[in-house]
Design an enzyme around this catalytic site. Structure first.
Site, PDB file in Angstrom:
ATOM      1  N   ALA A 123      -3.705   5.012  -2.094  1.00 63.07           N
ATOM      2  CA  ALA A 123      -3.125   3.665  -2.222  1.00 63.07           C
ATOM      3  C   ALA A 123      -2.239   3.553  -0.976  1.00 63.07           C
ATOM      4  O   ALA A 123      -1.149   4.111  -0.930  1.00 63.07           O
ATOM      5  CB  ALA A 123      -2.315   3.518  -3.497  1.00 63.07           C
ATOM      6  N   PRO A 124      -2.742   2.896   0.057  1.00 63.79           N
ATOM      7  CA  PRO A 124      -2.172   3.023   1.411  1.00 63.79           C
ATOM      8  C   PRO A 124      -0.842   2.304   1.651  1.00 63.79           C
ATOM      9  O   PRO A 124      -0.765   1.330   2.395  1.00 63.79           O
ATOM     10  CB  PRO A 124      -3.282   2.448   2.289  1.00 63.79           C
ATOM     11  CG  PRO A 124      -3.963   1.453   1.418  1.00 63.79           C
ATOM     12  CD  PRO A 124      -3.905   2.023   0.035  1.00 63.79           C
ATOM     13  N   CYS A 125       0.219   2.825   1.040  1.00 61.86           N
ATOM     14  CA  CYS A 125       1.542   2.243   1.245  1.00 61.86           C
ATOM     15  C   CYS A 125       2.002   2.399   2.693  1.00 61.86           C
ATOM     16  O   CYS A 125       2.872   1.652   3.149  1.00 61.86           O
ATOM     17  CB  CYS A 125       2.556   2.841   0.283  1.00 61.86           C
ATOM     18  SG  CYS A 125       2.724   4.625   0.389  1.00 61.86           S
ATOM     19  N   HIS A 126       1.396   3.333   3.425  1.00 60.23           N
ATOM     20  CA  HIS A 126       1.758   3.510   4.831  1.00 60.23           C
ATOM     21  C   HIS A 126       1.350   2.301   5.680  1.00 60.23           C
ATOM     22  O   HIS A 126       1.850   2.128   6.782  1.00 60.23           O
ATOM     23  CB  HIS A 126       1.129   4.790   5.398  1.00 60.23           C
ATOM     24  CG  HIS A 126      -0.359   4.821   5.353  1.00 60.23           C
ATOM     25  ND1 HIS A 126      -1.054   5.191   4.213  1.00 60.23           N
ATOM     26  CD2 HIS A 126      -1.289   4.517   6.284  1.00 60.23           C
ATOM     27  CE1 HIS A 126      -2.353   5.125   4.464  1.00 60.23           C
ATOM     28  NE2 HIS A 126      -2.521   4.704   5.708  1.00 60.23           N
ATOM     29  N   ARG A 127       0.474   1.450   5.158  1.00 62.17           N
ATOM     30  CA  ARG A 127       0.022   0.268   5.893  1.00 62.17           C
ATOM     31  C   ARG A 127       0.972  -0.918   5.739  1.00 62.17           C
ATOM     32  O   ARG A 127       0.731  -1.972   6.301  1.00 62.17           O
ATOM     33  CB  ARG A 127      -1.383  -0.130   5.434  1.00 62.17           C
ATOM     34  CG  ARG A 127      -2.424   0.918   5.755  1.00 62.17           C
ATOM     35  CD  ARG A 127      -3.814   0.520   5.300  1.00 62.17           C
ATOM     36  NE  ARG A 127      -4.718   1.654   5.409  1.00 62.17           N
ATOM     37  CZ  ARG A 127      -5.800   1.815   4.676  1.00 62.17           C
ATOM     38  NH1 ARG A 127      -6.136   0.917   3.761  1.00 62.17           N
ATOM     39  NH2 ARG A 127      -6.566   2.880   4.825  1.00 62.17           N
TER      40      ARG A 127
END
Length: 161
Positions: A123-127
């Site tokens: 779940a790409p919270c880094h984006r």
């Protein structure tokens, strides 16, 4: 329901992956070093996750196909679900994410839920970045966020000839 844990060495440290028999509940990166000893009798869902993470770090995977069962409030689940809609190699601001969820005033709540994301990378919270393009807040450390964004969108050196 039984929980199972496995570890994988990544370029950013050792990742801990936790599942039940149904799906992946948690993926986190550890700051400490541990000996990695994965049992052969871990569930297939865990083996699949490890394989897909390895492919991601090798640059062979841009999307994950996993059954996810993270624990969180309804609001957190909505935010995490929305994270999965941010395409590989792209970013989104906290404000844009709040708008997609239907409430620009919820920006702090969205940022808080983003920070509690239990599914590192998948779940790409880094984006999610600041409205001004800055790399703000990242539970795994801003250096990891920068590395992940560069991994997903490497600047190609152009040839002059």
């Amino acid at each position: 329901m039984n929980k199972h844990t496995a570890h994988i060495q990544t370029p950013l440290g050792i990742a801990k992956v936790v599942s039940d028999e149904v799906g992946i509940q948690e993926i986190s990166v550890l700051d400490e070093k541990i000996n990695i000893e994965n049992s052969a009798d871990i569930p297939q869902v865990l083996k699949d996750c490890i394989c897909q993470l390895e492919e991601y770090f090798e640059g062979k995977r841009t999307e994950f196909n996993l059954n996810l069962t993270p624990k969180g409030t309804d609001f957190q689940q909505k935010v995490w679900h929305e994270l999965n809609k941010i395409p590989f190699g792209k970013t989104c601001s906290y404000l844009e994410l709040s708008k997609k969820l239907g409430d620009v005033k919820a920006i702090r709540a969205v940022a808080s839920a983003n920070g509690k994301n239990p599914l590192w990378i998948v779940a790409p919270c880094h984006r999610v970045i600041g409205s001004d393009g800055s790399l703000t807040g990242y539970a795994g450390g801003l250096w990891r966020k920068k590395w992940l964004l560069e991994h997903e969108n490497p600047v190609k050196q152009q040839s002059l000839f």
